[in-house]
Design an enzyme around this catalytic site. Structure first.
Site, PDB file in Angstrom:
ATOM      1  N   MET A  78       0.817  -1.209   0.000  1.00  0.00           N
ATOM      2  CA  MET A  78       0.000   0.000   0.000  1.00  0.00           C
ATOM      3  C   MET A  78       0.855   1.266   0.000  1.00  0.00           C
ATOM      4  O   MET A  78       2.056   1.224   0.219  1.00  0.00           O
ATOM      5  CB  MET A  78      -0.923  -0.003   1.226  1.00  0.00           C
ATOM      6  CG  MET A  78      -1.908  -1.159   1.253  1.00  0.00           C
ATOM      7  SD  MET A  78      -2.972  -1.156   2.718  1.00  0.00           S
ATOM      8  CE  MET A  78      -3.971   0.302   2.416  1.00  0.00           C
ATOM      9  N   HIS A  79       0.196   2.394  -0.258  1.00  0.00           N
ATOM     10  CA  HIS A  79       0.718   3.757  -0.035  1.00  0.00           C
ATOM     11  C   HIS A  79       1.764   4.222  -1.035  1.00  0.00           C
ATOM     12  O   HIS A  79       2.083   5.410  -1.068  1.00  0.00           O
ATOM     13  CB  HIS A  79       1.325   3.892   1.369  1.00  0.00           C
ATOM     14  CG  HIS A  79       0.501   3.315   2.472  1.00  0.00           C
ATOM     15  ND1 HIS A  79      -0.803   3.687   2.701  1.00  0.00           N
ATOM     16  CD2 HIS A  79       0.800   2.387   3.417  1.00  0.00           C
ATOM     17  CE1 HIS A  79      -1.271   3.016   3.749  1.00  0.00           C
ATOM     18  NE2 HIS A  79      -0.323   2.207   4.188  1.00  0.00           N
ATOM     19  N   ASP A 237      -2.679  -4.888   0.463  1.00  0.00           N
ATOM     20  CA  ASP A 237      -2.209  -6.198   0.908  1.00  0.00           C
ATOM     21  C   ASP A 237      -2.876  -6.674   2.191  1.00  0.00           C
ATOM     22  O   ASP A 237      -3.197  -7.863   2.334  1.00  0.00           O
ATOM     23  CB  ASP A 237      -0.683  -6.216   1.047  1.00  0.00           C
ATOM     24  CG  ASP A 237      -0.130  -5.077   1.884  1.00  0.00           C
ATOM     25  OD1 ASP A 237      -0.905  -4.301   2.464  1.00  0.00           O
ATOM     26  OD2 ASP A 237       1.104  -4.963   1.947  1.00  0.00           O
TER      27      ASP A 237
END
Length: 490
Positions: A78-79, A237
């Site tokens: 992520m991110h 995830d």
């Protein structure tokens, strides 16, 4: 029919092939480089992700009837910030979730814009790893690249785009950007204005189990599959791992012991804790979840074993560990700073309590216990909201250790359900693909039929009591070190 789950991780892409009944047919993993241009920076090349994903799919389906491949979906780190120009070319390497360069931008968001407004707009506050601070960093430090941005994407969504030609994301992954109105499941106009971007520069947002498109003809030909193969949006995830472990519906929990560590609590209702210590995100099953995320979990043990002890024999090292709950050594597992619940990029790892009789096994045990104590920090925040949990699922590389599972069960005082398979995000991606293709009516139905518990690690009352006292002492270490961490980070 077959369904492909793609887990785009930090060190490798893991691909899983599942049949309609949830049986795993094949698993493939392919690594790619991780770059550290400066201390605290962490980057990867999206082109590497896609190249290894294509090679991985070819290997995954090499020995099966390719005409039976019906759907593809994802779990993904992520991110991360992926930026494309107007011709959909990658502008610069992706800035990853564990990159710490955005301290200045994070401070600006939390103090100048203010945590109350951020929470109002997005249900979260700024963390150094989130995407919005990265966008501000590019704006401030690389204005020439910022001016070229046509699309802003997340790591797994770049793969979905390359497969389908569709700029897309999903609600769970979008929740971690600090650009998404989680409660209302839409982009935040206010946050876009704060970051100096347009909503049109963001991808269209789907529910995780929704179809975003089909595989492009040229890609289908290269892979040897039909061009009617559906691609579902997938999930971040942790949300994908929750699907893969059956942590869907209301008040279900999953602990992930991967590179990072998470405690993930699903909920039918939207909620935010008072201090935003936990992330409040949309879930891949159509509802919501709370999540505590620590930046270094199984990676702490890998660092200790590989880099410090110089051994790959993790099992033998753990066999030397004696009595649990009586270790006099503590370990703060903040090798890369920390997110939940401290939100402190300056936090660092610490060993405390060594004496002349401290052994190698004591320090190994402290590493395992330190990660468990840090997970409990987030669990205590959830408990403060009135959330009562009695059990959790578990996945990730660290979940392969019987000793670590026993420590977690007793530190957190939760029954730990061990699954038939611990594939987490890749399994979740395959399940989401099956739902998108109509194999199951809902994510809950699919997870209920596919995910199977084979063992439960029960907490032991005497050991729980011992760890309660050890945890009380652990909680005093970070506050005592916080000012030292801050001064050292200046």
């Amino acid at each position: 029919m077959f369904y492909i789950g793609i887990d785009l991780g930090t060190s490798a892409v893991k691909l899983l092939l599942m049949d309609r009944d949830g049986k795993i047919v094949n698993i493939v993993s392919r690594e790619y480089p991780l770059y550290f241009p400066r201390p605290g920076w962490s980057e990867q090349k999206p082109e590497d992700w896609y190249q290894q994903t294509l090679l991985g799919i070819k290997e995954l389906i090499r020995d099966v009837d390719k005409s039976r491949v019906a759907g593809i979906s994802f779990g993904g780190q992520m991110h991360g910030l992926v930026i494309l120009d107007e011709e959909d070319r990658v502008i610069r390497p992706a800035i990853l979730w564990n990159d710490g360069r955005t301290a200045e931008e994070t401070e600006y968001l939390n103090t100048v814009i203010g945590t109350e407004k951020l929470s109002e707009y997005t249900a979260n506050i700024a963390f150094a790893g989130f995407t919005a601070p990265k966008i501000l960093w590019v704006k401030n430090k690389e204005p020439e690249n910022f001016a070229r941005i046509s699309k802003i994407m997340l790591p797994k969504d770049y793969i979905a785009y390359k497969l389908t030609g569709v700029h897309c994301t999903d609600v769970s992954d979008a929740s971690g950007m600090l650009l998404f109105d989680v409660k209302n499941r839409r982009w935040s106009q206010e946050m876009c204005e704060i970051c100096g971007i347009r909503v049109s520069q963001l991808a269209k947002c789907y529910e995780s189990y929704e179809t975003v498109g089909t595989v492009l003809p040229g890609v289908a030909e290269e892979l040897g599959i039909g061009n009617s193969v559906k691609v579902a949006a997938g999930a971040g995830d942790n949300a994908a791992a929750a699907v893969g472990t059956g942590a869907v519906g209301d008040s279900m929990c999953n602990i992930s012991l991967g590179t990072s560590g998470t405690i993930f609590i699903s909920s039918k209702k939207f909620g935010v804790d008072r201090y935003n210590a936990l992330h409040s995100f949309a879930h891949a099953d159509g509802s919501y979840h709370l999540m505590g995320c620590m930046l270094s979990a199984a990676s702490c043990n890998k660092w200790w074993m590989d880099d410090i002890l110089g051994t790959g024999d993790y099992g033998t090292e753990q066999q030397a560990i004696g009595k649990l709950g009586e270790n006099h050594v503590y370990f703060l597992p903040y090798l890369m700073g920390e997110r939940s619940p401290h939100n402190d990029p300056n936090a660092r790892a610490v060993f405390l309590g060594m004496t002349m009789d401290t052994t190698r096994a004591d320090m190994t045990q402290a590493v395992l216990e330190g990660v468990a104590f840090a997970l409990r920090d987030s669990l205590e925040v959830a408990r403060s909201l009135g959330i009562q949990l009695t059990r959790t699922k578990i996945c990730g590389g660290g979940a392969k250790s019987p000793l670590w599972k026993k420590i977690i069960a007793n530190v957190l005082n939760l029954k730990v359900d061990v699954l038939e398979n611990e594939e987490g995000p890749s399994m979740g991606g395959a399940i989401l693909a099956a739902v998108a293709c109509g194999e199951y009516e809902s994510v809950e139905e699919a997870a209920g039929k596919i995910v199977k518990v084979v063992e439960t690690v029960e907490p032991e009352s005497a050991l729980v009591e011992k760890y309660q006292e050890r945890y009380r002492q652990f909680r005093e270490i970070y506050p005592a070190c916080r000012e030292l961490f801050r001064r050292n980070g200046e």
